[in-house]
Design an enzyme around this catalytic site. Structure first.
Site, PDB file in Angstrom:
ATOM      1  CB  ALA A   1      -0.912   0.001   1.225  1.00 13.37           C
ATOM      2  CE  LYS A   2       5.582   4.624  -0.364  1.00 19.41           C
ATOM      3  NZ  LYS A   2       6.661   3.779   0.163  1.00 19.41           N
ATOM      4  N   GLY A   3       0.373   5.904   0.407  1.00 21.00           N
ATOM      5  CA  GLY A   3      -0.589   7.003   0.430  1.00 21.00           C
ATOM      6  C   GLY A   3       0.087   8.338   0.272  1.00 21.00           C
TER       7      GLY A   3
END
Ligand code: NAD
Length: 435
Positions: free
Chosen positions: A112-114
């Site tokens: 994931a990444k944000g």
């Protein structure tokens, strides 16, 4: 960011990551085509828009997002970056890289990444705090200790993680919420050894690779001449630890340029000078160099530890190192890979080389769930075991691919991605595709 070194070469990280993935697929026959299509795009992207009151009482609206690439192997794991140029495309590429990285280092996480589009250099601490808290409220249950676990990334740090934890904890009272983020301050359940984990993992992985004897004319870190791009967390830790392991640090750069000394730089003085002057440039008894000089520096090991797409079609032929250790995410383009492979330069790929950070994030998560605090020695020993296991499986897979002579010469990057794609596919099929 969408740069090009030539008409042909695209330096967009998402396109680079896609090309690397496509190349790995040419080495795999036994993964279902439909699954491959599923891996190309993220499972979910949450977009949020929110307003905060600025220090001058004006109101500003921000755009944030969280990309969950895959969570078949466990909850999503990946950083949150605050940057004016952060895009969904870049974050999607980094989320996919996290899926492959967590698979090859074999921690029970997905990728994931944000990001939040903002300029932290122009924001006060109070504004950053309000942005962070509002962002977490808007994300709601998109993050959580067993669904998706953020960590620091560009321009976010342990303070940001403390605010995320606190906000999430207020929203979910009565349960142990520490494991919702990693990279926290020690007092809030952070792990000892997390700060140095990526650099230490780089050293562990390099030593193990050299022990396998597959890098031409290089068998040990001790005595090797090392050049490093970047003096941030990963670059400075790598400099100190490679030096401790007996390497000679011959050159290092930051965003202002760099310094070289054939006799070897002393990490403590480099770090002290950078702290005092804002850059390594000007350190006494050194020669000033540019970043182009650094990448072409006469050395045994080159460690890009700053930005993506630094070695490309335009400069790969100038590299003099025997081994490149990708401490940064995505520092080489696929065209650079081709040029370097023809020149017999070995590349230890990012999803193995810099996986020490996520390995210790996993240790932090375990400590939080068990309400434990491990000693540094335990963290470092377990990190080394995981890095060794990842490199051993990488080299074994690379040797297997070498037997498929009709397909050309495999790279370690091909081998790493083949392992990761297979591990993910196996888990998805074991869990069963249903409905
Ligand atoms: P950081 O912000 O602490 O340091 C970045 C360094 O790069 C700084 O020294 C900066 O001066 C330098 N830099 C910026 N532009 C440059 C340029 N044009 N030329 C040379 N140097 C330049 O970041 P970090 O945490 O050390 O991360 C570095 C890389 O490693 C990134 O690609 C990051 O995604 C990757 N990475 C970091 C971790 C981690 O645990 N910190 C884990 C995995 C991967």
């Amino acid at each position: 960011m969408n740069k090009q070194t030539s008409d042909e070469e695209n330096l967009d990280l998402n396109i680079v990551a896609q090309q690397q993935f496509d190349r790995a697929l040419t080495w795999i026959d036994d993964v279902k085509a439909g699954l491959i299509a599923y891996f190309v795009n993220p499972k979910r992207t949450v977009h949020v828009r929110f307003s905060i009151t600025m220090d001058d009482e004006s109101v500003q609206t921000f755009h944030g997002f969280r990309v969950l690439h895959n969570r078949a192997r466990g909850p999503g794991k990946g950083g949150i970056r605050y940057h004016p140029n952060v895009t969904e495309s870049e974050v999607s590429a980094l989320a996919a890289l996290m899926t492959w990285k967590t698979a090859i280092i074999d921690v029970p996480f997905g990728g994931a990444k944000g990001g939040v589009v903002c300029n932290p250099k122009e924001l006060s601490r109070a504004e950053l705090r309000r942005i962070t808290r509002r962002f977490v409220i808007e994300l709601g249950d998109a993050i959580g200790p067993h669904t998706d676990i953020p960590a620091p990334d560009m321009y976010t740090d342990e303070q940001t993680m403390a605010w995320i934890y606190d906000t999430f904890d207020i929203l979910h009272p009565g349960q142990n919420n520490r494991a919702v983020v990693t990279g926290k301050p020690l007092e809030l359940g952070g792990s000892v050894g997390r700060d140095a984990a990526t650099g230490r993992g780089c050293l562990n992985a390099t030593q193990r690779l050299l022990e396998h004897g597959i890098v031409e004319n290089l068998s040990d870190v001790a005595g090797a001449r090392v050049a490093i791009q970047g003096v941030g967390n990963v670059g400075s830790t790598s400099m100190s630890l490679f030096h401790e392991a007996g390497a000679r640090i011959v050159a290092i750069t930051d965003s202002h340029g760099g310094v070289a000394n054939e006799q070897g730089l002393q990490p403590n003085t480099v770090i002290a000078h950078k702290k005092e002057c804002g850059s390594v440039v000007g350190l006494p008894e050194t020669v000033t160099i540019t970043n182009d000089d650094l990448l072409a520096f006469d050395c045994d090991i080159l460690i890009p530890a700053a930005l993506e797409c630094q070695i490309h079609a335009g400069n790969a032929a100038d590299v003099k190192a025997t081994l490149i250790v990708e401490a940064a995410n995505g520092p080489l383009t696929p065209e650079a890979d081709d040029i370097l492979q023809k020149r017999n330069v070995t590349v230890l790929p990012d999803i193995v080389a810099n996986a020490g950070g996520v390995a210790v994030s996993y240790f932090e998560w375990v400590q939080n769930l068990e309400n434990q605090q491990w000693q540094l020695e335990k963290v470092e020993n377990r990190l080394q075991l995981r890095m060794n296991a990842a490199v051993d499986s990488l080299v074994a897979q690379w040797r297997l691919l070498q037997q498929k002579k009709d397909r050309g010469e495999p790279t370690l990057r091909n081998a790493a991605l083949v392992i990761a794609i297979r591990r993910l596919s196996d888990v998805i099929l074991q869990r069963d595709i249903w409905m």
